[in-house]
Design a protein around this motif. Structure first.
Motif, mmCIF file in Angstrom:
data_model
loop_
_atom_site.group_PDB
_atom_site.id
_atom_site.type_symbol
_atom_site.label_atom_id
_atom_site.label_comp_id
_atom_site.label_asym_id
_atom_site.label_seq_id
_atom_site.Cartn_x
_atom_site.Cartn_y
_atom_site.Cartn_z
ATOM 1 N N THR A 93 0.947 -1.144 -0.100
ATOM 2 C CA THR A 93 0.076 -0.188 -0.028
ATOM 3 C C THR A 93 0.857 1.347 -0.067
ATOM 4 O O THR A 93 0.441 2.381 0.014
ATOM 5 C CB THR A 93 -0.829 0.125 1.227
ATOM 6 O OG1 THR A 93 -0.019 -0.140 2.422
ATOM 7 C CG2 THR A 93 -1.869 -1.163 1.247
ATOM 8 N N ASN A 114 0.706 -7.988 9.115
ATOM 9 C CA ASN A 114 1.509 -7.079 9.867
ATOM 10 C C ASN A 114 3.013 -8.225 9.938
ATOM 11 O O ASN A 114 2.831 -9.008 10.778
ATOM 12 C CB ASN A 114 1.015 -6.866 11.157
ATOM 13 C CG ASN A 114 2.223 -5.700 11.879
ATOM 14 O OD1 ASN A 114 3.299 -5.932 11.661
ATOM 15 N ND2 ASN A 114 1.268 -4.764 12.628
ATOM 16 N N TYR A 159 19.634 4.294 10.073
ATOM 17 C CA TYR A 159 18.808 3.541 8.951
ATOM 18 C C TYR A 159 19.302 2.594 7.969
ATOM 19 O O TYR A 159 18.772 1.586 7.754
ATOM 20 C CB TYR A 159 17.651 4.930 8.092
ATOM 21 C CG TYR A 159 16.742 4.423 7.153
ATOM 22 C CD1 TYR A 159 15.205 4.094 7.867
ATOM 23 C CD2 TYR A 159 16.925 3.820 5.976
ATOM 24 C CE1 TYR A 159 14.550 3.489 6.871
ATOM 25 C CE2 TYR A 159 15.946 3.395 5.042
ATOM 26 C CZ TYR A 159 14.847 3.280 5.685
ATOM 27 O OH TYR A 159 13.769 2.848 4.730
HETATM 28 N N1 LIG Z 1 13.248 6.856 0.163
HETATM 29 C C1 LIG Z 1 14.351 6.358 -0.660
HETATM 30 O O1 LIG Z 1 15.025 7.242 -1.258
HETATM 31 C C2 LIG Z 1 14.550 4.708 -0.788
HETATM 32 C C3 LIG Z 1 15.946 4.644 -1.556
HETATM 33 C C4 LIG Z 1 16.160 3.089 -1.751
HETATM 34 C C5 LIG Z 1 15.220 2.268 -0.999
HETATM 35 N N2 LIG Z 1 14.231 2.530 -0.010
HETATM 36 C C6 LIG Z 1 13.327 1.620 0.269
HETATM 37 O O2 LIG Z 1 11.921 1.456 -0.389
HETATM 38 C C7 LIG Z 1 11.401 0.940 0.444
HETATM 39 C C8 LIG Z 1 9.876 1.331 0.388
HETATM 40 O O3 LIG Z 1 9.535 2.645 0.763
HETATM 41 P P1 LIG Z 1 8.260 3.465 0.401
HETATM 42 O O4 LIG Z 1 8.820 4.969 0.428
HETATM 43 O O5 LIG Z 1 7.773 2.962 -0.714
HETATM 44 O O6 LIG Z 1 7.809 3.408 1.687
HETATM 45 P P2 LIG Z 1 6.120 3.837 2.076
HETATM 46 O O7 LIG Z 1 5.592 4.567 1.064
HETATM 47 O O8 LIG Z 1 6.658 4.708 3.570
HETATM 48 O O9 LIG Z 1 5.363 2.440 2.474
HETATM 49 C C9 LIG Z 1 5.457 1.665 3.526
HETATM 50 C C10 LIG Z 1 4.810 0.653 3.522
HETATM 51 O O10 LIG Z 1 5.163 -0.544 4.754
HETATM 52 C C11 LIG Z 1 4.012 -0.908 5.249
HETATM 53 N N3 LIG Z 1 4.156 -1.276 6.492
HETATM 54 C C12 LIG Z 1 4.470 -0.474 7.697
HETATM 55 N N4 LIG Z 1 4.453 -1.453 8.783
HETATM 56 C C13 LIG Z 1 4.294 -2.415 8.522
HETATM 57 C C14 LIG Z 1 4.252 -3.667 8.946
HETATM 58 N N5 LIG Z 1 4.309 -3.895 10.455
HETATM 59 N N6 LIG Z 1 3.948 -4.877 8.275
HETATM 60 C C15 LIG Z 1 3.531 -4.837 6.962
HETATM 61 N N7 LIG Z 1 3.706 -3.628 6.084
HETATM 62 C C16 LIG Z 1 4.066 -2.578 6.861
HETATM 63 C C17 LIG Z 1 2.898 0.463 4.977
HETATM 64 O O11 LIG Z 1 1.613 -0.176 5.188
HETATM 65 P P3 LIG Z 1 0.492 0.687 5.674
HETATM 66 O O12 LIG Z 1 0.188 1.639 4.511
HETATM 67 O O13 LIG Z 1 -0.464 -0.250 6.086
HETATM 68 O O14 LIG Z 1 0.841 1.346 6.843
HETATM 69 C C18 LIG Z 1 3.045 0.720 3.767
HETATM 70 O O15 LIG Z 1 2.536 -0.215 2.811
HETATM 71 C C19 LIG Z 1 12.076 0.939 2.020
HETATM 72 O O16 LIG Z 1 12.239 -0.591 2.477
HETATM 73 C C20 LIG Z 1 12.995 1.945 1.860
HETATM 74 O O17 LIG Z 1 13.978 1.306 2.514
HETATM 75 C C21 LIG Z 1 13.869 4.070 -0.317
#
Ligand SMILES: NC(=O)c1ccc[n+]([C@@H]2O[C@H](COP(=O)([O-])OP(=O)(O)OC[C@H]3O[C@@H](n4cnc5c(N)ncnc54)[C@H](OP(=O)(O)O)[C@@H]3O)[C@@H](O)[C@H]2O)c1
Length: 251
Positions: A10, A38, A108
């Motif tokens: 999501t 979860n 992080y």
């Molecule tokens: N930001 C960057 O520049 C960058 C660069 C490289 C890699 N990444 C990686 O990319 C990944 C995804 O990032 P994003 O920005 O798409 O994340 P995001 O938009 O913050 O989404 C986080 C997701 O994790 C879910 N989540 C949270 N707690 C959970 C739990 N206990 N069990 C299962 N799901 C859970 C959330 O679900 P709900 O909606 O239900 O809360 C949501 O679907 C991360 O691992 C990050 O390290 C980020």
């Protein structure tokens, strides 16, 4: 048609991965607390993984406090890998970050490194997609580096990528056989200060961006090439200039 469960399906990347896999005829299931799954507590995992071939983990910690983020990625990854082994999943795909194995002191990154280690050491075949910073992240980078009307950032290089391109890479990887480690990046390299300066200027943001190579990035000093990929990364096409008009600041 494979059954592919997207943990964090999501979120920013997860939503796009689910859409792309579905478009290509796969049974892609978004799994997150909002859908009753979860990975931190294990709730709903066995049920959603029944019959799954592949798990994609694009979840993120709700809290970035150092202890919380380490607990999130290690506990969640342990729960996932155990549940996947029990369900007979044959491919674990996780999204991680370019450069986190290089010297730096960002909590992080330490948590993501611990996540990677658990995945490498598990018996399940894996793909680790190492992405550079997302364009979508530019507002947060500027905001955490702002004092008054001045944004202070180092000139350390980044090669950011659009979330849409990240999702394309993750979906393609999930639809294929395990590949181990791959790196993905956007088409241009510039200083972190320049990244923020271009985005803020385009958006008419009145803040001034100042370069200071001693300024921290997420609380830590980084070197010039810590965050950019090594040779051999897959380069995706979207440029910052193409992305900006389509992406007003996130509220
Ligand atoms: N930001 C960057 O520049 C960058 C660069 C490289 C890699 N990444 C990686 O990319 C990944 C995804 O990032 P994003 O920005 O798409 O994340 P995001 O938009 O913050 O989404 C986080 C997701 O994790 C879910 N989540 C949270 N707690 C959970 C739990 N206990 N069990 C299962 N799901 C859970 C959330 O679900 P709900 O909606 O239900 O809360 C949501 O679907 C991360 O691992 C990050 O390290 C980020």
């Amino acid at each position: 048609m494979a059954k592919i469960v997207v943990i964090g399906g999501t979120g920013l990347i997860g939503t796009k991965v689910v859409a792309k896999l579905t478009e290509h005829g796969h049974e892609a299931i978004a799994a997150s607390p909002n859908t009753g799954v979860n990975s931190l507590t294990g709730e709903g995992l066995a049920e959603v993984l029944a019959g799954a071939d592949t798990v994609v983990d694009v979840s993120n910690s709700p809290s970035f406090a150092p202890a919380d983020v380490l607990d999130f990625f290690t506990t969640s990854t342990r729960n996932l890998l155990e549940a996947e082994a029990a369900a007979g999943v044959t491919h674990h795909v996780a999204l991680t970050i370019v450069g986190i194995n290089r010297p730096q002191n960002i909590p992080y990154f330490a948590a993501k490194t611990a996540q990677e280690k658990m995945i490498r050491e598990s018996a399940i075949d894996f793909s680790l997609v190492h992405a550079t910073q997302f364009f979508e992240f530019v507002g947060s980078i500027a905001d955490i580096s702002t004092a008054g009307d001045v944004v202070t950032l180092p000139g350390a290089l980044i090669q950011p990528i659009a979330a849409e391109d990240v999702a394309t890479a993750v979906a393609r990887t999930a639809a294929g056989d395990p590949v181990g480690d791959i790196e993905i990046a956007g088409p241009e390299t510039f200083g972190m200060d320049e990244f923020a300066r271009r985005a803020l200027a385009f958006r008419g943001d009145p803040r001034t961006v100042v370069r200071d190579d001693t300024a921290p990035y997420y609380g830590a000093r980084i070197e010039e090439r810590t965050l950019i990929p090594v040779e051999g990364a897959q380069i995706f096409p979207t440029t910052l200039e193409e992305w900006l008009p389509l992406n007003p600041p996130r509220g």
